[in-house]
Motif scaffolding. Structure first.
Motif, mmCIF file in Angstrom:
data_model
loop_
_atom_site.group_PDB
_atom_site.id
_atom_site.type_symbol
_atom_site.label_atom_id
_atom_site.label_comp_id
_atom_site.label_asym_id
_atom_site.label_seq_id
_atom_site.Cartn_x
_atom_site.Cartn_y
_atom_site.Cartn_z
ATOM 1 N N VAL A 1 0.822 -1.221 0.000
ATOM 2 C CA VAL A 1 0.000 0.000 0.000
ATOM 3 C C VAL A 1 0.855 1.270 0.000
ATOM 4 O O VAL A 1 0.645 2.148 -0.852
ATOM 5 C CB VAL A 1 -0.985 -0.019 1.193
ATOM 6 C CG1 VAL A 1 -1.732 1.313 1.281
ATOM 7 C CG2 VAL A 1 -1.985 -1.168 1.043
ATOM 8 N N PRO A 2 1.830 1.431 0.900
ATOM 9 C CA PRO A 2 2.641 2.663 0.845
ATOM 10 C C PRO A 2 3.404 2.834 -0.475
ATOM 11 O O PRO A 2 3.455 3.942 -1.026
ATOM 12 C CB PRO A 2 3.618 2.495 2.023
ATOM 13 C CG PRO A 2 2.948 1.542 2.944
ATOM 14 C CD PRO A 2 2.202 0.601 2.072
ATOM 15 N N LEU A 3 3.982 1.734 -0.982
ATOM 16 C CA LEU A 3 4.717 1.843 -2.250
ATOM 17 C C LEU A 3 3.766 2.139 -3.408
ATOM 18 O O LEU A 3 4.118 2.883 -4.326
ATOM 19 C CB LEU A 3 5.491 0.551 -2.515
ATOM 20 C CG LEU A 3 6.733 0.324 -1.650
ATOM 21 C CD1 LEU A 3 7.402 -0.990 -2.026
ATOM 22 C CD2 LEU A 3 7.723 1.486 -1.790
ATOM 23 N N GLY A 4 2.572 1.554 -3.376
ATOM 24 C CA GLY A 4 1.595 1.842 -4.424
ATOM 25 C C GLY A 4 1.171 3.300 -4.413
ATOM 26 O O GLY A 4 1.047 3.931 -5.476
ATOM 27 N N VAL A 5 0.955 3.840 -3.214
ATOM 28 C CA VAL A 5 0.584 5.262 -3.102
ATOM 29 C C VAL A 5 1.721 6.146 -3.590
ATOM 30 O O VAL A 5 1.501 7.111 -4.338
ATOM 31 C CB VAL A 5 0.215 5.596 -1.642
ATOM 32 C CG1 VAL A 5 0.029 7.105 -1.480
ATOM 33 C CG2 VAL A 5 -1.055 4.861 -1.228
ATOM 34 N N THR B 1 -2.064 2.506 -10.555
ATOM 35 C CA THR B 1 -2.940 2.756 -11.707
ATOM 36 C C THR B 1 -4.166 3.563 -11.307
ATOM 37 O O THR B 1 -4.569 4.511 -12.005
ATOM 38 C CB THR B 1 -3.374 1.426 -12.340
ATOM 39 O OG1 THR B 1 -2.208 0.698 -12.743
ATOM 40 C CG2 THR B 1 -4.266 1.663 -13.547
ATOM 41 N N GLN B 2 -4.767 3.203 -10.166
ATOM 42 C CA GLN B 2 -5.964 3.915 -9.705
ATOM 43 C C GLN B 2 -5.663 5.372 -9.396
ATOM 44 O O GLN B 2 -6.411 6.275 -9.775
ATOM 45 C CB GLN B 2 -6.535 3.212 -8.474
ATOM 46 C CG GLN B 2 -7.152 1.856 -8.728
ATOM 47 C CD GLN B 2 -8.424 1.949 -9.549
ATOM 48 O OE1 GLN B 2 -9.177 2.907 -9.437
ATOM 49 N NE2 GLN B 2 -8.646 0.953 -10.383
ATOM 50 N N LEU B 3 -4.557 5.622 -8.706
ATOM 51 C CA LEU B 3 -4.216 6.996 -8.344
ATOM 52 C C LEU B 3 -3.872 7.829 -9.571
ATOM 53 O O LEU B 3 -4.251 9.008 -9.659
ATOM 54 C CB LEU B 3 -3.049 7.001 -7.354
ATOM 55 C CG LEU B 3 -3.390 6.699 -5.899
ATOM 56 C CD1 LEU B 3 -2.129 6.652 -5.059
ATOM 57 C CD2 LEU B 3 -4.352 7.743 -5.342
ATOM 58 N N MET B 4 -3.161 7.238 -10.521
ATOM 59 C CA MET B 4 -2.828 7.987 -11.727
ATOM 60 C C MET B 4 -4.084 8.313 -12.529
ATOM 61 O O MET B 4 -4.205 9.395 -13.114
ATOM 62 C CB MET B 4 -1.844 7.181 -12.578
ATOM 63 C CG MET B 4 -0.452 7.071 -11.961
ATOM 64 S SD MET B 4 0.703 6.129 -12.975
ATOM 65 C CE MET B 4 0.823 7.197 -14.415
ATOM 66 N N ALA C 1 -8.139 12.197 -3.620
ATOM 67 C CA ALA C 1 -7.797 11.120 -4.562
ATOM 68 C C ALA C 1 -7.924 9.743 -3.923
ATOM 69 O O ALA C 1 -8.564 8.840 -4.481
ATOM 70 C CB ALA C 1 -6.382 11.331 -5.092
ATOM 71 N N LEU C 2 -7.328 9.558 -2.743
ATOM 72 C CA LEU C 2 -7.383 8.249 -2.104
ATOM 73 C C LEU C 2 -8.812 7.822 -1.790
ATOM 74 O O LEU C 2 -9.155 6.642 -1.898
ATOM 75 C CB LEU C 2 -6.542 8.260 -0.826
ATOM 76 C CG LEU C 2 -5.056 7.964 -0.977
ATOM 77 C CD1 LEU C 2 -4.369 8.006 0.373
ATOM 78 C CD2 LEU C 2 -4.843 6.606 -1.629
ATOM 79 N N LYS C 3 -9.651 8.758 -1.391
ATOM 80 C CA LYS C 3 -11.040 8.419 -1.072
ATOM 81 C C LYS C 3 -11.739 7.834 -2.289
ATOM 82 O O LYS C 3 -12.560 6.921 -2.164
ATOM 83 C CB LYS C 3 -11.782 9.664 -0.586
ATOM 84 C CG LYS C 3 -13.233 9.386 -0.211
ATOM 85 C CD LYS C 3 -13.924 10.648 0.267
ATOM 86 C CE LYS C 3 -15.380 10.356 0.614
ATOM 87 N NZ LYS C 3 -16.081 11.589 1.063
ATOM 88 N N ASN C 4 -11.414 8.325 -3.474
ATOM 89 C CA ASN C 4 -12.073 7.839 -4.688
ATOM 90 C C ASN C 4 -11.436 6.575 -5.242
ATOM 91 O O ASN C 4 -11.904 6.049 -6.246
ATOM 92 C CB ASN C 4 -12.058 8.940 -5.758
ATOM 93 C CG ASN C 4 -13.084 10.021 -5.487
ATOM 94 O OD1 ASN C 4 -14.233 9.930 -5.893
ATOM 95 N ND2 ASN C 4 -12.663 11.051 -4.763
ATOM 96 N N THR C 5 -10.368 6.109 -4.610
ATOM 97 C CA THR C 5 -9.789 4.829 -5.018
ATOM 98 C C THR C 5 -10.077 3.723 -3.995
ATOM 99 O O THR C 5 -9.665 2.582 -4.199
ATOM 100 C CB THR C 5 -8.260 4.949 -5.177
ATOM 101 O OG1 THR C 5 -7.678 5.287 -3.913
ATOM 102 C CG2 THR C 5 -7.900 6.006 -6.201
ATOM 103 N N PHE D 1 1.138 -6.955 -7.084
ATOM 104 C CA PHE D 1 -0.186 -6.704 -7.667
ATOM 105 C C PHE D 1 -0.830 -5.469 -7.046
ATOM 106 O O PHE D 1 -1.394 -4.620 -7.747
ATOM 107 C CB PHE D 1 -1.079 -7.931 -7.470
ATOM 108 C CG PHE D 1 -2.441 -7.802 -8.081
ATOM 109 C CD1 PHE D 1 -2.636 -8.035 -9.434
ATOM 110 C CD2 PHE D 1 -3.528 -7.431 -7.312
ATOM 111 C CE1 PHE D 1 -3.894 -7.899 -10.011
ATOM 112 C CE2 PHE D 1 -4.783 -7.300 -7.870
ATOM 113 C CZ PHE D 1 -4.979 -7.537 -9.224
ATOM 114 N N VAL D 2 -0.747 -5.358 -5.705
ATOM 115 C CA VAL D 2 -1.337 -4.214 -5.012
ATOM 116 C C VAL D 2 -0.627 -2.922 -5.401
ATOM 117 O O VAL D 2 -1.266 -1.882 -5.607
ATOM 118 C CB VAL D 2 -1.288 -4.439 -3.485
ATOM 119 C CG1 VAL D 2 -1.619 -3.153 -2.734
ATOM 120 C CG2 VAL D 2 -2.267 -5.538 -3.081
ATOM 121 N N ILE D 3 0.699 -2.960 -5.504
ATOM 122 C CA ILE D 3 1.443 -1.769 -5.921
ATOM 123 C C ILE D 3 0.959 -1.284 -7.273
ATOM 124 O O ILE D 3 0.669 -0.089 -7.464
ATOM 125 C CB ILE D 3 2.955 -2.065 -5.964
ATOM 126 C CG1 ILE D 3 3.520 -2.245 -4.557
ATOM 127 C CG2 ILE D 3 3.711 -0.936 -6.687
ATOM 128 C CD1 ILE D 3 4.967 -2.694 -4.532
#
Length: 323
Positions: free
Chosen positions: A113-117, A209-212, A238-242, A202-204
């Protein structure tokens, strides 16, 4: 909300009944319980008694109802291989798989999660590019290859961690855990890393992708034009909408961790449900195979139900769109 929740619960119950019926068909149509459970010198009376015990003299509908009742009260039948209650075999192996699954999920959350963000917020940074490059290995390398490489490095070459087993365990009466001993923690490290590697990568990639995608949406551009602080834009708007897709994937990934722990448990000789499932396949132990598949299906369905019920708490628009 009540109507929404009732519809989702009803759908879950229907699917669980379908899964249970498939498991019943496996037990009923594959394997010969009489040949497996009766000794060679069994008498006709022994045969008749076993038929009555297994309800083989009942119509199919009644047998299915008996099978369902057994599932509800924890009576899963008798193992063809060991002649022990399947429930006892499942309960003996369940703690090992649950602890391995939660350890893998913890690694997935703390690393993925942190690396994905970060990769979603700063996709062009050197660290983000390095993470995405390394993540290719996590996606492409088979689990058993990762496990063997970790054993070769940390067990064989460096001698730091054990290569098999669960270590010393403590019997609490209702649960046998390895989390209360040093050897138990050391034995958990390599299997947990192996099982979590694909989930982490996979989570990263999913969060990135979602944040971009959200970062290029109109409301984010409007927030930037209003001069809203960048940190607030990303971590509030942004995070709320992902959250919806992220929570959905994380819940299903936990189901995948349990379902696909078979390979990892086999590589590390981990005494969990996955290794029990493999042993049952090798000996055509249909009651154990059936119950294992029902448990995995039930876990996925319950996780899916919890995710569906959490949607309205995150976004009230779900009630209007899906009710």
């Amino acid at each position: 909300m009540f109507r929404y929740a009732s519809a989702r619960i009803a759908q879950t119950v229907v699917v669980l009944l379908a899964i249970a019926f498939i498991g019943f068909l496996l037990v009923s149509n594959l394997g010969d319980p009489l040949a497996s459970l009766l000794p060679p010198d069994a008498t006709p009376q022994d045969r008749a008694a076993l038929i009555a015990t297994l309800h083989l003299d009942q119509p199919v509908a009644m047998r299915f109802l008996t099978f369902l009742k057994g599932l509800l009260v924890g009576d899963f039948g008798i193992s063809y291989r060991s002649h022990e209650p399947v429930a006892a075999l499942i309960w003996e192996r369940l703690p090992a798989t649950v602890e391995l699954a939660f350890a893998s999920l913890a690694i997935t959350l703390l690393v993925g999660v942190p690396l994905g963000v970060y990769c979603g917020i700063r996709p062009r940074s050197a660290l983000a590019k390095a993470v995405m490059f390394v993540s290719i290995a996590g996606v492409t390398l088979p689990t058993f290859v990762v496990g063997i490489l970790l054993i070769a490095v940390f067990s064989v070459k460096l001698g730091l961690l054990p290569s098999f087993g669960r270590g010393q365990t403590v019997d609490l009466g209702f649960w046998k855990t390895g989390l209360l001993t040093a050897s138990g923690w050391r034995a958990l490290v390599l299997p947990a890393i192996t099982l979590s590697l694909f989930q982490v990568t996979f989570v990263i990639r999913m969060i990135r992708t979602q944040l971009m995608e959200v970062g290029h949406s109109e409301f984010i551009r409007f927030a930037r034009a209003r001069g809203v602080e960048a940190r607030r834009i990303w971590f509030v708007h942004a995070l709320k909408n992902t959250l919806l897709p992220v929570i959905t994937v994380l819940a299903l990934q936990f189901g995948n961790i349990i379902a696909f722990s078979v390979v990892t448990e086999n590589v590390f000789a981990w005494p969990g449900l996955g290794s029990l499932f493999l042993q049952s396949i090798q000996t055509a132990d249909m009651p154990v195979i059936s119950v294992y598949l029902i448990i995995i299906g039930a876990i996925f369905m319950m996780l899916n139900l919890l995710v569906e019920l959490s949607y309205p708490l995150i976004d009230q628009r779900v009630l209007r769109e899906r009710a």
